[in-house]
Scaffold this motif. Structure first.
Motif, short mmCIF file in Angstrom:
data_model
loop_
_atom_site.label_atom_id
_atom_site.label_comp_id
_atom_site.label_asym_id
_atom_site.label_seq_id
_atom_site.Cartn_x
_atom_site.Cartn_y
_atom_site.Cartn_z
N UNK A 1 0.86 -1.18 0.00
CA UNK A 1 0.00 0.00 0.00
C UNK A 1 0.90 1.23 0.00
N UNK A 2 0.62 2.18 -0.90
CA UNK A 2 1.41 3.40 -0.96
C UNK A 2 0.54 4.60 -0.61
N UNK A 3 1.18 5.54 0.06
CA UNK A 3 0.55 6.81 0.41
C UNK A 3 1.30 7.86 -0.38
N UNK A 4 0.68 8.33 -1.47
CA UNK A 4 1.43 9.13 -2.43
C UNK A 4 2.43 8.18 -3.07
N UNK A 5 3.72 8.50 -2.99
CA UNK A 5 4.73 7.62 -3.58
C UNK A 5 5.47 6.79 -2.54
N UNK A 6 5.12 6.98 -1.25
CA UNK A 6 5.82 6.27 -0.17
C UNK A 6 5.05 5.02 0.26
N UNK A 7 5.77 3.93 0.43
CA UNK A 7 5.15 2.66 0.82
C UNK A 7 4.85 2.62 2.31
N UNK A 8 3.66 2.10 2.63
CA UNK A 8 3.31 1.85 4.02
C UNK A 8 4.09 0.66 4.55
N UNK A 9 4.07 0.47 5.85
CA UNK A 9 4.81 -0.64 6.47
C UNK A 9 3.86 -1.50 7.29
N UNK A 10 4.35 -2.64 7.70
CA UNK A 10 3.60 -3.56 8.58
C UNK A 10 2.23 -3.94 8.03
N UNK A 11 2.19 -4.27 6.74
CA UNK A 11 0.93 -4.67 6.10
C UNK A 11 0.44 -5.97 6.72
N UNK A 12 -0.81 -5.98 7.19
CA UNK A 12 -1.41 -7.18 7.77
C UNK A 12 -2.74 -7.45 7.08
N UNK B 1 -7.65 -4.97 5.57
CA UNK B 1 -6.21 -5.01 5.81
C UNK B 1 -5.84 -3.82 6.69
N UNK B 2 -4.68 -3.94 7.35
CA UNK B 2 -4.13 -2.84 8.14
C UNK B 2 -2.73 -2.54 7.63
N UNK B 3 -2.36 -1.26 7.72
CA UNK B 3 -1.03 -0.83 7.30
C UNK B 3 -0.67 0.42 8.10
N UNK B 4 0.62 0.60 8.31
CA UNK B 4 1.11 1.77 9.03
C UNK B 4 1.58 2.81 8.03
N UNK B 5 1.16 4.06 8.21
CA UNK B 5 1.52 5.12 7.27
C UNK B 5 3.00 5.49 7.39
N UNK B 6 3.62 5.79 6.26
CA UNK B 6 5.00 6.30 6.28
C UNK B 6 4.97 7.81 6.56
N UNK B 7 6.11 8.41 6.80
CA UNK B 7 6.12 9.87 6.92
C UNK B 7 5.70 10.51 5.60
N UNK B 8 5.09 11.69 5.68
CA UNK B 8 4.67 12.40 4.48
C UNK B 8 4.63 13.88 4.74
N UNK B 9 4.24 14.64 3.73
CA UNK B 9 4.10 16.08 3.90
C UNK B 9 2.63 16.41 4.07
#
Length: 160
Positions: free
Chosen positions: A110-121, A128-136
Motif C-alpha cells: 500500500x502506498x501513500x502518495x509515492x511512499x510505501x506503508x509498512x507492517x501490512x497485515x 487489511x491494516x497498514x502503518x503510514x509512512x512519513x509524508x508532507x
C-alpha cells in the motif's frame, strides 16, 4: 443463402467483419481449488450453530484443463477500497489505518502518495491494516497493489 450486413450488403468470406482476438489457450499445470467461507447458519442467533467457523474447498480446475487467458483473468478481479479509517494522521507517519473493501487478501503493498506503508497485515479478504509512512501535510492518493495491478483511492488520506 448468404451473409449480409445491416445495410443489406453481401459479406464474402474474405470480407467477414472480424479481427483476430488475442486470447490464448493455457493449460492448467496443477489442480486449482476455490475456497470460500461457510454460509451463516439458519438457527436462531443464540444457537452455537448460527455462525459456523471454517471454509469450503472445492476443486475448480483439474491439472491438464485447457482454459482461455480471459477465463483465468476473471478469477483475479481487482481489489476495491471502500473505506480508510482513520483518514487523517500526523506527517511523521506511524498511524495504523484499516482499509476495507473487496479482494484485499491479495494486496502486496500500500502506498501513500509515492511512499510505501509498512507492517501490512491481511485481516480478511475485506480488511487489511497498514502503518503510514512519513509524508508532507496534505491529502495523498492511497494505492493498493495486487495481482491485477494498482487500484487508487484518490486523496483518501490526509497528513496533518
Amino acid at each position: 443463402m448468404g451473409l449480409y450486413t445491416a445495410d443489406n450488403t453481401r459479406i464474402t468470406r474474405t470480407a467477414f467483419p472480424a479481427v483476430n482476438a488475442v486470447d490464448p489457450e493455457m493449460v492448467v499445470t496443477a489442480d486449482v481449488y476455490s475456497t470460500k467461507p461457510f454460509d451463516q447458519g439458519t438457527r436462531p442467533s443464540d444457537s452455537r450453530d448460527s455462525a459456523p467457523q471454517g471454509s469450503i474447498r472445492t476443486l475448480l480446475f483439474k491439472a491438464g484443463a485447457v482454459l482461455r487467458k480471459s477465463q483465468i483473468d476473471k478469477l483475479f478481479p481487482p481489489a476495491t477500497v471502500k473505506n480508510i479509517t482513520p483518514a487523517t494522521g500526523p506527517a511523521a507517519g506511524g498511524t495504523v489505518i484499516t482499509l476495507t473493501g473487496t479482494g484485499l487478501d491479495g494486496v502486496a503493498d500500500v502506498k501513500f502518495g509515492s511512499a510505501a506503508g509498512t507492517n501490512l497485515k491481511t485481516l480478511s479478504s475485506e480488511k487489511i491494516q497498514v502503518t503510514t509512512p512519513p509524508g508532507t501535510a496534505g491529502a495523498v492518493n492511497v494505492v493498493v497493489n495486487d495481482d491485477s495491478g494498482p487500484v487508487t483511492k484518490a486523496t483518501a488520506f490526509t497528513y496533518a
